[in-house]
Design a protein around this motif. Structure first.
Motif, short mmCIF file in Angstrom:
data_model
loop_
_atom_site.label_atom_id
_atom_site.label_comp_id
_atom_site.label_asym_id
_atom_site.label_seq_id
_atom_site.Cartn_x
_atom_site.Cartn_y
_atom_site.Cartn_z
N LEU A 4 0.94 -1.12 0.03
CA LEU A 4 0.15 0.05 -0.01
C LEU A 4 0.83 1.12 0.05
O LEU A 4 1.70 1.31 0.82
N GLU A 6 1.04 5.25 -0.03
CA GLU A 6 0.22 6.50 0.12
C GLU A 6 1.09 7.80 -0.34
O GLU A 6 2.32 7.76 -0.74
N CYS A 22 -3.99 6.10 -1.66
CA CYS A 22 -3.34 5.07 -1.20
C CYS A 22 -3.75 3.98 -2.42
O CYS A 22 -4.81 3.54 -2.29
N MET A 34 -11.33 -0.66 3.02
CA MET A 34 -10.06 0.34 3.19
C MET A 34 -10.51 1.38 4.08
O MET A 34 -11.75 1.79 4.32
N TRP A 36 -8.58 4.58 6.46
CA TRP A 36 -7.64 5.58 7.01
C TRP A 36 -7.64 5.67 8.44
O TRP A 36 -8.55 6.00 9.08
N ARG A 71 -13.11 5.52 -3.16
CA ARG A 71 -12.40 4.46 -3.77
C ARG A 71 -12.79 4.41 -5.31
O ARG A 71 -13.69 4.72 -5.64
N THR A 77 -7.37 1.92 -5.30
CA THR A 77 -6.91 3.01 -4.93
C THR A 77 -8.09 3.66 -3.76
O THR A 77 -9.44 3.47 -4.30
N CYS A 95 -2.71 4.35 5.77
CA CYS A 95 -3.86 3.47 4.80
C CYS A 95 -3.76 2.21 5.31
O CYS A 95 -2.86 1.55 5.75
#
Length: 120
Positions: A4, A6, A22, A34, A36, A71, A77, A95
């Motif tokens: 991953l 970022e 990310c 996913m 943060w 996303r 991503t 991430c």
């Protein structure tokens, strides 16, 4: 191996905006949720926002109305649009993703972190 990566952190004045990205790469069948997270010096890592593969989102109370997670499944991503930034948003942002790496096996991966600094 899954990575991953970022990008998008930096220095911004209070009230400004930043967009974090990310991207997941490697031996991936699919990417599930996913997220943060962020961590300030001397504090625990906290969940900022998450998004499922179907697009359902959740946010920490401290960022509701200011941050937006999204996303692109085709690009694997996740993004974090951060608006109306405050000095207390200054943290390293990480991430996190749940990755299906083979049939029946999901593992969690972390990015290396990106620094966000908000000046007053």
């Amino acid at each position: 191996q899954v990575q991953l990566v970022e990008s998008g952190g930096g220095l911004v004045q209070a009230g400004g905006s930043l967009r974090l990205s990310c991207a997941a790469s490697g031996r991936i069948l699919s990417v599930n949720a996913m997220r943060w997270y962020r961590q300030a010096p001397g504090k625990q890592r906290e969940l900022v926002a998450s998004i499922t593969s179907g697009g359902s989102t959740m946010y920490a109370d401290s960022v509701k109305g200011r941050f937006a997670i999204s996303r692109d499944n085709a690009k694997k991503t996740v993004y974090l649009e951060m608006n109306s930034l405050k000095p207390e948003d200054t943290c390293v942002y990480y991430c996190n993703a749940d990755v299906l790496i083979t049939v029946g096996l999901v593992r969690a991966y972390w990015g290396q972190g990106t620094q966000v600094t908000v000046s007053s």
